[in-house]
Design a protein around this motif. Structure first.
Motif, PDB file in Angstrom:
ATOM      1  N   ILE A  89      34.539  20.032   7.003  1.00  0.00           N
ATOM      2  CA  ILE A  89      33.892  19.276   8.072  1.00  0.00           C
ATOM      3  C   ILE A  89      34.586  19.616   9.389  1.00  0.00           C
ATOM      4  CG2 ILE A  89      33.370  16.982   9.000  1.00  0.00           C
ATOM      5  CD1 ILE A  89      33.413  15.924   6.155  1.00  0.00           C
ATOM      6  N   GLN A  90      33.799  19.833  10.425  1.00  0.00           N
ATOM      7  CA  GLN A  90      34.357  20.109  11.739  1.00  0.00           C
ATOM      8  C   GLN A  90      34.207  18.901  12.647  1.00  0.00           C
ATOM      9  OE1 GLN A  90      32.504  23.320  13.891  1.00  0.00           O
ATOM     10  NE2 GLN A  90      33.803  23.077  15.695  1.00  0.00           N
ATOM     11  N   ASP A  91      35.293  18.556  13.323  1.00  0.00           N
ATOM     12  CA  ASP A  91      35.279  17.484  14.314  1.00  0.00           C
ATOM     13  C   ASP A  91      35.942  18.022  15.575  1.00  0.00           C
ATOM     14  OD1 ASP A  91      35.176  15.170  15.733  1.00  0.00           O
ATOM     15  OD2 ASP A  91      36.763  14.135  14.626  1.00  0.00           O
ATOM     16  N   GLY A  92      35.114  18.476  16.496  1.00  0.00           N
ATOM     17  CA  GLY A  92      35.654  19.108  17.694  1.00  0.00           C
ATOM     18  C   GLY A  92      36.340  20.420  17.337  1.00  0.00           C
ATOM     19  N   SER A  93      37.624  20.516  17.672  1.00  0.00           N
ATOM     20  CA  SER A  93      38.382  21.720  17.343  1.00  0.00           C
ATOM     21  C   SER A  93      39.179  21.561  16.053  1.00  0.00           C
ATOM     22  CB  SER A  93      39.343  22.074  18.489  1.00  0.00           C
ATOM     23  OG  SER A  93      40.260  21.015  18.726  1.00  0.00           O
ATOM     24  N   SER A  94      38.934  20.471  15.333  1.00  0.00           N
ATOM     25  CA  SER A  94      39.624  20.222  14.058  1.00  0.00           C
ATOM     26  C   SER A  94      38.690  20.532  12.890  1.00  0.00           C
ATOM     27  CB  SER A  94      40.098  18.770  13.963  1.00  0.00           C
ATOM     28  OG  SER A  94      41.012  18.463  14.992  1.00  0.00           O
ATOM     29  N   ILE A  95      39.240  21.140  11.850  1.00  0.00           N
ATOM     30  CA  ILE A  95      38.485  21.462  10.642  1.00  0.00           C
ATOM     31  C   ILE A  95      39.182  20.805   9.452  1.00  0.00           C
ATOM     32  CG2 ILE A  95      37.658  23.322   9.140  1.00  0.00           C
ATOM     33  CD1 ILE A  95      37.634  25.157  11.565  1.00  0.00           C
ATOM     34  N   PHE A  96      38.440  20.018   8.682  1.00  0.00           N
ATOM     35  CA  PHE A  96      39.002  19.274   7.563  1.00  0.00           C
ATOM     36  C   PHE A  96      38.472  19.836   6.244  1.00  0.00           C
ATOM     37  CE2 PHE A  96      38.871  16.478  11.231  1.00  0.00           C
ATOM     38  CZ  PHE A  96      40.154  15.928  11.229  1.00  0.00           C
ATOM     39  N   PHE A  97      39.416  20.162   5.342  1.00  0.00           N
ATOM     40  CA  PHE A  97      39.079  20.614   3.995  1.00  0.00           C
ATOM     41  C   PHE A  97      39.379  19.482   3.018  1.00  0.00           C
ATOM     42  CE2 PHE A  97      40.394  24.241   6.546  1.00  0.00           C
ATOM     43  CZ  PHE A  97      39.306  25.093   6.408  1.00  0.00           C
ATOM     44  N   SER A  98      39.101  19.694   1.749  1.00  0.00           N
ATOM     45  CA  SER A  98      39.308  18.648   0.754  1.00  0.00           C
ATOM     46  C   SER A  98      40.781  18.278   0.603  1.00  0.00           C
ATOM     47  CB  SER A  98      38.747  19.100  -0.601  1.00  0.00           C
ATOM     48  OG  SER A  98      39.371  20.325  -1.014  1.00  0.00           O
ATOM     49  N   LEU A 130      43.040  21.566   9.702  1.00  0.00           N
ATOM     50  CA  LEU A 130      43.488  22.607  10.618  1.00  0.00           C
ATOM     51  C   LEU A 130      42.967  22.292  12.011  1.00  0.00           C
ATOM     52  CD1 LEU A 130      44.955  25.438  10.549  1.00  0.00           C
ATOM     53  CD2 LEU A 130      42.673  26.433  10.489  1.00  0.00           C
ATOM     54  N   VAL A 131      43.843  22.402  12.999  1.00  0.00           N
ATOM     55  CA  VAL A 131      43.457  22.179  14.390  1.00  0.00           C
ATOM     56  C   VAL A 131      43.466  23.525  15.113  1.00  0.00           C
ATOM     57  CG1 VAL A 131      44.008  21.057  16.575  1.00  0.00           C
ATOM     58  CG2 VAL A 131      44.406  19.848  14.417  1.00  0.00           C
ATOM     59  N   VAL A 132      42.328  23.886  15.682  1.00  0.00           N
ATOM     60  CA  VAL A 132      42.236  25.117  16.462  1.00  0.00           C
ATOM     61  C   VAL A 132      42.753  24.803  17.863  1.00  0.00           C
ATOM     62  CG1 VAL A 132      40.726  26.925  17.338  1.00  0.00           C
ATOM     63  CG2 VAL A 132      40.244  25.854  15.125  1.00  0.00           C
ATOM     64  N   GLY A 133      44.002  25.163  18.130  1.00  0.00           N
ATOM     65  CA  GLY A 133      44.633  24.853  19.406  1.00  0.00           C
ATOM     66  C   GLY A 133      44.288  25.860  20.484  1.00  0.00           C
ATOM     67  N   GLY A 164      47.375  25.427   1.798  1.00  0.00           N
ATOM     68  CA  GLY A 164      47.866  24.334   2.624  1.00  0.00           C
ATOM     69  C   GLY A 164      48.047  24.697   4.092  1.00  0.00           C
ATOM     70  N   THR A 165      48.129  23.647   4.906  1.00  0.00           N
ATOM     71  CA  THR A 165      48.230  23.826   6.355  1.00  0.00           C
ATOM     72  C   THR A 165      49.532  24.479   6.772  1.00  0.00           C
ATOM     73  OG1 THR A 165      46.868  21.836   6.656  1.00  0.00           O
ATOM     74  CG2 THR A 165      48.094  22.637   8.580  1.00  0.00           C
ATOM     75  N   GLU A 166      50.631  24.127   6.106  1.00  0.00           N
ATOM     76  CA  GLU A 166      51.943  24.661   6.499  1.00  0.00           C
ATOM     77  C   GLU A 166      51.990  26.181   6.365  1.00  0.00           C
ATOM     78  OE1 GLU A 166      55.090  22.739   4.463  1.00  0.00           O
ATOM     79  OE2 GLU A 166      54.695  20.764   5.338  1.00  0.00           O
ATOM     80  N   VAL A 167      51.418  26.698   5.309  1.00  0.00           N
ATOM     81  CA  VAL A 167      51.394  28.148   5.100  1.00  0.00           C
ATOM     82  C   VAL A 167      50.519  28.807   6.165  1.00  0.00           C
ATOM     83  CG1 VAL A 167      50.779  30.008   3.524  1.00  0.00           C
ATOM     84  CG2 VAL A 167      51.772  27.896   2.621  1.00  0.00           C
ATOM     85  N   ALA A 168      49.356  28.206   6.430  1.00  0.00           N
ATOM     86  CA  ALA A 168      48.416  28.782   7.399  1.00  0.00           C
ATOM     87  C   ALA A 168      48.979  28.756   8.819  1.00  0.00           C
ATOM     88  CB  ALA A 168      47.100  28.016   7.352  1.00  0.00           C
ATOM     89  N   ALA A 169      49.724  27.693   9.144  1.00  0.00           N
ATOM     90  CA  ALA A 169      50.234  27.538  10.505  1.00  0.00           C
ATOM     91  C   ALA A 169      51.532  28.306  10.737  1.00  0.00           C
ATOM     92  CB  ALA A 169      50.455  26.055  10.806  1.00  0.00           C
TER      93      ALA A 169
END
Length: 278
Positions: A164-173, A177-180, A240-245
């Protein structure tokens, strides 16, 4: 065009004159270049690239006869007028562009149309070192990151990954992830526009095809950034987010330029083949 001692003295005086009236502008540009959040860190390289392009034409310039061009006076007066207005209203951005006009005016007035045309691109290339206003940068960065996030979400939905996308944020199950601003792609877009202009200039394609190659640097940068965000999203969803970021985020930052360069190179090959047909 053989330069005498008097010519060198004239160039030195002109250089000192430009430094005097544009000193504050140069300081402003350098401050923007070295800023931690700068989109113009490549600005340090631009004057050297321009110098190299002019030096590379030295033989052609030496063999060319020159005479004064009145068109240079118009460019010079226009540039000085813009500089006076910029100084009055404290607008460094327009002051940076007036420097280019003044420089072109001096070149055309002193050396004429023939040499002025030969040096037109090297001097105009200096435009890519002039930072855009921060308010414009902020607005454009926002639009770009929303656009890139939306395109990445569209591909993710096609793949079948629930998100789901909310603005620049993308939420997975199991992650988000925040697109900064860094991931907006604006920094790579600005740098790649500079590279695209240079690449088009030095490429062995017709002058009619060069603008196409230059303009293509914009979609190439956008496509490369969408691919970057897509990769980061896939990593975030799986590990996970930590690996991606972390490392993935940094590596894909370099990947943007690799992808864009490949796209422009392939387009250049295609345009060269079209040239041969006509």
């Amino acid at each position: 065009m053989k330069l005498s001692f008097l010519s060198y003295l004239k160039i030195t005086i002109i250089a000192l004159f430009l430094i005097l009236i544009y000193y504050n502008t140069f300081i402003w540009m350098e401050d923007r270049w070295r800023s931690a959040s700068s989109y113009y860190s490549h600005g340090y390289l631009i004057p050297f690239v321009t110098g190299f392009l002019i030096w590379n034409k030295r033989r052609c310039l030496i063999e060319t006869t020159y005479s004064s061009s009145k068109a240079g006076i118009l460019l010079f007066i226009t540039g000085i007028g813009v500089q006076i207005g910029s100084a009055f209203f404290l607008v460094h951005f327009t002051s940076g562009f007036s420097f280019i006009l003044v420089l072109l005016g001096i070149v055309f007035y002193l050396y004429g149309n023939t040499i002025g045309k030969k040096l037109l691109f090297p001097v105009l290339f200096l435009i890519t070192m002039v930072p855009l206003p921060l308010s414009f940068i902020a607005g454009l960065s926002l639009q770009l990151k929303l656009f890139a996030a939306g395109c990445a979400m569209g591909i993710i939905n096609i793949i079948g990954i629930p998100a789901i996308q909310d603005g620049s944020s993308i939420f997975f199950s199991n992650a988000s992830l925040v697109v900064g601003d860094v991931c907006s792609g604006l920094k790579s877009l600005i740098a790649l526009i500079s590279f695209g202009a240079l690449f088009a200039y030095i490429s062995s394609i017709s002058n009619y095809m060069k603008p196409i190659l230059f303009i293509a640097s914009v979609p190439a940068a956008l496509i490369a950034n969408i691919i970057r965000i897509l990769i980061v999203c896939l990593v975030a969803n799986n590990w996970g987010t930590e690996v991606a970021a972390g490392l993935v985020h940094d590596l894909t930052g370099v990947l943007i330029f690799v992808i864009a360069f490949i796209l422009l190179f392939c387009l250049c090959i295609g345009l060269r083949k079209v040239d041969k047909l006509f």
